[in-house]
Design a protein around this motif. Sequence first.
Motif, mmCIF file in Angstrom:
data_model
loop_
_atom_site.group_PDB
_atom_site.id
_atom_site.type_symbol
_atom_site.label_atom_id
_atom_site.label_comp_id
_atom_site.label_asym_id
_atom_site.label_seq_id
_atom_site.Cartn_x
_atom_site.Cartn_y
_atom_site.Cartn_z
ATOM 1 N N ASN A 1 0.860 -1.186 0.000
ATOM 2 C CA ASN A 1 0.000 0.000 0.000
ATOM 3 C C ASN A 1 0.897 1.237 0.000
ATOM 4 O OD1 ASN A 1 -2.245 1.629 0.116
ATOM 5 N ND2 ASN A 1 -2.476 1.463 2.328
ATOM 6 N N VAL A 2 1.024 1.897 -1.150
ATOM 7 C CA VAL A 2 1.942 3.019 -1.326
ATOM 8 C C VAL A 2 1.180 4.335 -1.155
ATOM 9 C CG1 VAL A 2 3.502 4.193 -2.918
ATOM 10 C CG2 VAL A 2 3.435 1.689 -2.843
ATOM 11 N N THR A 3 1.706 5.204 -0.291
ATOM 12 C CA THR A 3 1.130 6.534 -0.070
ATOM 13 C C THR A 3 2.174 7.579 -0.435
ATOM 14 O OG1 THR A 3 -0.207 5.684 1.765
ATOM 15 C CG2 THR A 3 0.035 8.083 1.580
ATOM 16 N N VAL A 4 1.789 8.480 -1.323
ATOM 17 C CA VAL A 4 2.691 9.536 -1.789
ATOM 18 C C VAL A 4 2.279 10.845 -1.131
ATOM 19 C CG1 VAL A 4 3.637 10.737 -3.789
ATOM 20 C CG2 VAL A 4 2.974 8.324 -3.975
ATOM 21 N N TYR A 5 3.227 11.473 -0.432
ATOM 22 C CA TYR A 5 2.962 12.720 0.290
ATOM 23 C C TYR A 5 3.598 13.900 -0.440
ATOM 24 C CZ TYR A 5 1.497 9.822 4.217
ATOM 25 O OH TYR A 5 0.847 8.916 5.016
ATOM 26 N N ALA A 6 2.905 15.038 -0.368
ATOM 27 C CA ALA A 6 3.454 16.262 -0.952
ATOM 28 C C ALA A 6 4.627 16.751 -0.108
ATOM 29 C CB ALA A 6 2.382 17.349 -1.030
ATOM 30 N N PRO A 7 5.565 17.487 -0.704
ATOM 31 C CA PRO A 7 6.675 18.051 0.084
ATOM 32 C C PRO A 7 6.148 18.964 1.178
ATOM 33 C CG PRO A 7 7.115 18.232 -2.270
ATOM 34 C CD PRO A 7 5.692 17.794 -2.144
ATOM 35 N N LEU A 8 6.808 18.970 2.307
ATOM 36 C CA LEU A 8 6.367 19.776 3.451
ATOM 37 C C LEU A 8 6.799 21.225 3.301
ATOM 38 C CD1 LEU A 8 7.113 17.412 6.463
ATOM 39 C CD2 LEU A 8 4.908 17.905 5.413
ATOM 40 N N ALA A 9 5.881 22.122 3.664
ATOM 41 C CA ALA A 9 6.215 23.546 3.706
ATOM 42 C C ALA A 9 6.839 23.867 5.061
ATOM 43 C CB ALA A 9 4.966 24.392 3.479
ATOM 44 N N ILE A 10 7.590 24.969 5.110
ATOM 45 C CA ILE A 10 8.213 25.396 6.364
ATOM 46 C C ILE A 10 7.193 26.211 7.159
ATOM 47 C CG2 ILE A 10 10.068 26.770 7.389
ATOM 48 C CD1 ILE A 10 11.740 26.146 4.949
ATOM 49 N N PRO A 11 6.947 25.878 8.425
ATOM 50 C CA PRO A 11 6.002 26.658 9.238
ATOM 51 C C PRO A 11 6.493 28.096 9.436
ATOM 52 C CG PRO A 11 6.530 24.554 10.285
ATOM 53 C CD PRO A 11 7.503 24.733 9.182
ATOM 54 N N VAL A 12 5.544 29.034 9.464
ATOM 55 C CA VAL A 12 5.858 30.450 9.657
ATOM 56 C C VAL A 12 5.189 30.928 10.945
ATOM 57 C CG1 VAL A 12 5.636 32.777 8.712
ATOM 58 C CG2 VAL A 12 6.054 30.847 7.178
ATOM 59 N N ILE A 13 5.975 31.528 11.828
ATOM 60 C CA ILE A 13 5.460 32.040 13.101
ATOM 61 C C ILE A 13 5.356 33.558 13.020
ATOM 62 C CG2 ILE A 13 5.831 32.189 15.589
ATOM 63 C CD1 ILE A 13 7.511 29.662 15.401
ATOM 64 N N THR A 14 4.182 34.107 13.362
ATOM 65 C CA THR A 14 3.967 35.553 13.333
ATOM 66 C C THR A 14 3.333 36.005 14.645
ATOM 67 O OG1 THR A 14 1.823 35.215 12.244
ATOM 68 C CG2 THR A 14 3.727 35.688 10.829
#
Length: 323
Positions: free
Chosen positions: A124-137
Amino acid sequence: MLRNTVGRTACFYLFLLGLKGVFGAGTDEVKSVSVTERDSVTLNTDVKVQKDDQILWMFGPQETRIAEIHRQNIYIDNTVMIFEKILQIDNQTGSLTIRNIRSEHTGLYKLTVISKGTSYKRFNVTVYAPLAIPVITNNSLNCSSSSERSSESRCSLVCSVLNVSDVTLSWYKGISVLSSISVCDLSISLSLPLEVEYQDKNTYSCVINNPIRNKTTHLDITRLCHTCEGSLTHRHGHGVLAACISAALLLALAGLMYFLYRKQKRTAQKGNCFEPCTHTVETAQSEEDEVQYAETGFFKPNGQKKKANETDETETIYSSIVT
């Protein structure tokens, strides 16, 4: 009688288990595989291909054939468009490699190995999108009154990520999870709030993760959290600078006006040194025309010494005006 019945029943179940071992070995084995988009993944068979073995790879609920080894000949079906030119099969083991994998390659892959018997394996293969970098404001409200400024002691923050799916967003204090939010099978934006003390010395971080990767942004309280008093001091500094500039401009304008006044005054004094003064006017009548004489005197500047043979009387100049 009962003993014979139990014996026959036990033999029957053993017979069924034997059939399952011969005809359906490994049918219930499903291995989960997670991979990030644009990476490569290899699905291993854990076998060594013999001369007469057949290895068959199928994909999806319809079990579409995508690759095969038969009598040491390799076949890759390029008619399945989503796998065009990205599949590779190992002729020694039959393992399948998918290069530059994409989200549409998520799904169930079935392996059939036909050797002296038949065995199956599923992935069972699951393909994930690349992770974005969290932004703190900083999400704190502006200070509006002195009472609010004196009572406010916490800094309001928010951690955000854009266009993510199948991820979890979390706030950490050291290694402890403070709060988290998850999303599945959607491409949305996530935000997670946090409040901390202005003088807090603890370590905070915002982490986004999926089953295979994570990305972390550490909180810099000194940079993002400013007290209201600090903000007012900053604004007060700007006000003092503006007041100094205005005062300098006023002083420059006053100096210019004083300079022009002094210049005008000196010009007027020079013009008054030989101001004409009229004393008397005499009128004489004649038969032909009337002649008016005007006696004009010039006063010498005060303090000027008399020349020789000068009298104290004022010099008189007569001029005739013909009318």
